[in-house]
Design a protein around this motif. Structure first.
Motif, short mmCIF file in Angstrom:
data_model
loop_
_atom_site.label_atom_id
_atom_site.label_comp_id
_atom_site.label_asym_id
_atom_site.label_seq_id
_atom_site.Cartn_x
_atom_site.Cartn_y
_atom_site.Cartn_z
N PRO A 102 0.76 -1.25 -0.01
CA PRO A 102 -0.01 0.09 0.05
C PRO A 102 0.89 1.08 -0.02
O PRO A 102 2.00 1.30 0.52
CB PRO A 102 -0.80 0.07 1.23
CG PRO A 102 -0.76 -1.62 1.67
CD PRO A 102 0.52 -2.34 1.07
N LYS A 103 0.04 2.60 -0.51
CA LYS A 103 0.69 3.63 -0.44
C LYS A 103 -0.26 4.53 0.51
O LYS A 103 -1.48 4.10 0.48
CB LYS A 103 0.88 4.35 -1.84
CG LYS A 103 2.26 3.93 -2.25
CD LYS A 103 2.34 4.56 -3.85
CE LYS A 103 3.78 4.51 -4.46
NZ LYS A 103 4.36 5.83 -3.73
N GLN A 104 0.05 5.75 0.82
CA GLN A 104 -1.07 6.70 1.44
C GLN A 104 -1.06 7.90 0.62
O GLN A 104 -0.17 8.24 0.11
CB GLN A 104 -0.80 7.20 2.86
CG GLN A 104 -0.92 6.11 3.82
CD GLN A 104 0.12 4.74 3.93
OE1 GLN A 104 1.27 4.83 3.71
NE2 GLN A 104 -0.81 3.79 4.18
N ILE A 105 -2.19 8.48 0.32
CA ILE A 105 -2.75 9.63 -0.29
C ILE A 105 -3.08 10.54 0.80
O ILE A 105 -3.96 10.25 1.40
CB ILE A 105 -3.56 9.48 -1.47
CG1 ILE A 105 -3.12 8.37 -2.57
CG2 ILE A 105 -3.76 10.83 -2.11
CD1 ILE A 105 -1.86 8.83 -3.13
N GLN A 110 4.29 2.21 4.07
CA GLN A 110 4.31 3.08 5.25
C GLN A 110 2.93 2.46 6.20
O GLN A 110 1.77 2.18 5.69
CB GLN A 110 4.09 4.43 4.91
CG GLN A 110 5.18 5.01 4.05
CD GLN A 110 6.50 5.06 4.51
OE1 GLN A 110 6.80 4.84 5.90
NE2 GLN A 110 7.64 5.00 3.72
N SER A 111 2.98 2.88 7.39
CA SER A 111 1.91 2.34 8.16
C SER A 111 0.82 3.88 8.15
O SER A 111 1.10 4.97 8.34
CB SER A 111 2.12 2.41 9.57
OG SER A 111 1.23 2.67 10.56
N THR A 112 -0.29 3.36 7.88
CA THR A 112 -1.61 4.39 7.88
C THR A 112 -1.65 5.21 9.18
O THR A 112 -1.70 6.49 9.03
CB THR A 112 -2.90 3.76 7.71
OG1 THR A 112 -2.87 2.84 6.17
CG2 THR A 112 -3.78 4.66 7.45
N GLN A 113 -1.48 4.20 10.08
CA GLN A 113 -1.80 4.98 11.62
C GLN A 113 -0.34 5.91 11.78
O GLN A 113 -0.73 6.97 12.35
CB GLN A 113 -1.58 3.78 12.68
CG GLN A 113 -2.84 2.86 12.80
CD GLN A 113 -2.82 1.96 11.58
OE1 GLN A 113 -1.68 1.62 10.75
NE2 GLN A 113 -4.07 1.75 11.08
N VAL A 114 0.85 5.62 11.46
CA VAL A 114 1.79 6.41 11.61
C VAL A 114 1.75 7.83 10.57
O VAL A 114 1.93 8.85 11.16
CB VAL A 114 3.13 5.83 11.38
CG1 VAL A 114 4.45 6.59 11.51
CG2 VAL A 114 3.40 4.46 12.15
N VAL A 115 1.20 7.47 9.42
CA VAL A 115 1.15 8.65 8.68
C VAL A 115 0.10 9.74 9.43
O VAL A 115 0.35 10.90 9.21
CB VAL A 115 0.79 8.10 7.22
CG1 VAL A 115 0.43 9.42 6.35
CG2 VAL A 115 2.16 7.61 6.79
#
Length: 411
Positions: free
Chosen positions: A70-73, A92-97
């Motif tokens: 996964p990626k985050q936008i 990357q971790s969604t929670q950390v982002v």
């Protein structure tokens, strides 16, 4: 006389107020104490598939594992109604982002340190001498590049300038770009090269390892494109030894279609003995040698060791420009690397690459044809091996919300 003095003082106060308002963005900082405040940050997690035939042959694993990561936008909202967008690297971790996003909520974008948008206070002087001063604007949180993109996008839109203007100004109006393939059989490589030539590219980059039929693969490219169609050969350190690297180079040197060998052997943290091996290979190879490096300190290390001809650089936009400037001072050409990313991140690469005068080698803007969708409404265009530098405000792209919804995995 007193009345003349008073009228003169009033005129000076008026002129002073006019200039203050002119150079504080229409006086907004004076009226509300800040310029543009972040009110909310959206974070979405996405997985966008790749076209299998664009990456690996079935013989070498078929669908790549990294395409499932996964990626985050992100999308920043402001009290001005302007939004900015960004994209993280893979894994990357969604929670950390999301936690990092909370740190920026309520911050004034126009007062940020653009060398590290998370820094909330100035660098501190040392207690005794300049040698003790704080000189590092870090640390940088997980997913930092996405937040940097979004902030620069906001400021660019607010000031009505493209991001490359904020980075120092574009040196060119188009950036060189090559085609890209993964691990492919010689036959598959030949077909991919035909596609690249049809689309107007003048070279391609291939992923590979020494166990694969490397000489045959490179010859397959030559049979389609000839010696003028250049290759970047990138085994990600999997030629393993100096001897194997030089043996392969000797087998294919007559084709004269290799532009550069990138990271042929393990870098091992750029130890002195490894840099000595790179320096030796540089003297023996019939074509240039490159290292893929991320930070400015590693660039300095490689230059001091006389270990490279070219550099593949990455990192945040600001840090790419810094590292490229160091390479430029040493007379070393560079290109911008990638991780088969989506449109927002690759657009940020394009802005940074346009700023570096020595970014004259073909950069990696490859997600636009390896990924099924790039999640932006304004895709990349390529002509004769170049892609144009955006001139519209901010990053010059907007989020495709329909595509985002389609590829979200956090619903």
């Amino acid at each position: 006389m007193d009345s003349l003095n008073r009228s003169g003082m009033a005129a000076r106060r008026y002129r002073c107020r006019w200039w203050i308002e002119r150079f504080t963005l229409d006086g907004r900082i004076g009226r509300k104490g800040y310029l543009m405040k972040i009110t909310e940050i959206d974070v979405w997690t996405v997985v966008v598939p790749v076209f299998p035939e664009a990456v690996h042959s079935e013989e070498y694993g078929g669908y790549p594992d990294w395409a499932r990561v996964p990626k985050q936008i992100i999308r920043m909202h402001t009290d001005e109604g302007i939004t900015g967008i960004g994209e993280t690297g893979r894994g990357q971790s969604t929670q950390v982002v999301a936690q990092a996003a909370k740190q920026l909520k309520g911050r004034d974008v126009m007062k940020m340190c653009l060398q590290n948008v998370f820094r909330s206070e100035p660098l501190k002087p040392g207690p005794e001498s300049p040698e003790d001063w704080e000189i590092d604007p870090g640390p940088y949180p997980t997913g930092y590049e996405a937040f940097e993109m979004a902030v620069f996008d906001l400021i660019g839109k607010r000031l009505d300038v493209p991001v490359h203007t904020l980075l120092g100004g574009a040196c060119r109006d188009k950036v060189r770009a090559d085609f890209w393939i993964g691990h492919q059989t010689p036959e598959h490589t030949g077909r991919s090269t035909e596609i690249a030539v049809e689309r107007g590219f003048t070279g391609l980059k291939t992923k590979c390892r020494i166990q694969e039929p490397m000489a045959e693969r490179i010859r397959a490219v030559w049979e389609v494109g000839g010696s003028e169609f250049k290759m970047t050969v990138d085994p990600n350190e999997r030629f393993y030894t100096v001897e194997q690297t030089l043996e392969l180079a000797d087998q294919i040197k007559e084709l004269e279609n290799v532009e550069v060998f990138e990271d042929p052997i393990p870098k091992k943290g750029l130890r002195d003995d490894v840099l000595a091996q790179y320096r030796y290979m540089r003297g023996e190879l019939p074509f240039p040698l490159a290292l893929h490096l991320g930070g400015a300190s590693d660039v300095i290390k490689a230059i001091r060791a006389d270990a490279v001809d070219y550099l593949n650089l990455g990192g945040s936009m600001v840090n790419f420009v810094k590292a490229a400037a160091i390479a430029q001072a040493a007379g070393i050409p560079v290109w911008h690397g990638s991780g088969n990313d989506l449109g927002i991140m690759e657009r940020s690469y394009l802005h940074a690459a346009a700023v570096a005068p020595n970014c004259v080698l073909a950069s990696d803007f490859v997600g636009s044809w390896t990924r099924i969708d790039d999640l932006i409404t304004e895709g990349f265009t390529f002509e004769k091996g170049y892609t144009p530098v955006p001139q519209s405000p901010g990053l010059g792209c907007e989020l495709d919300l329909d595509a985002l919804e389609k590829y979200r995995v956090d619903k």
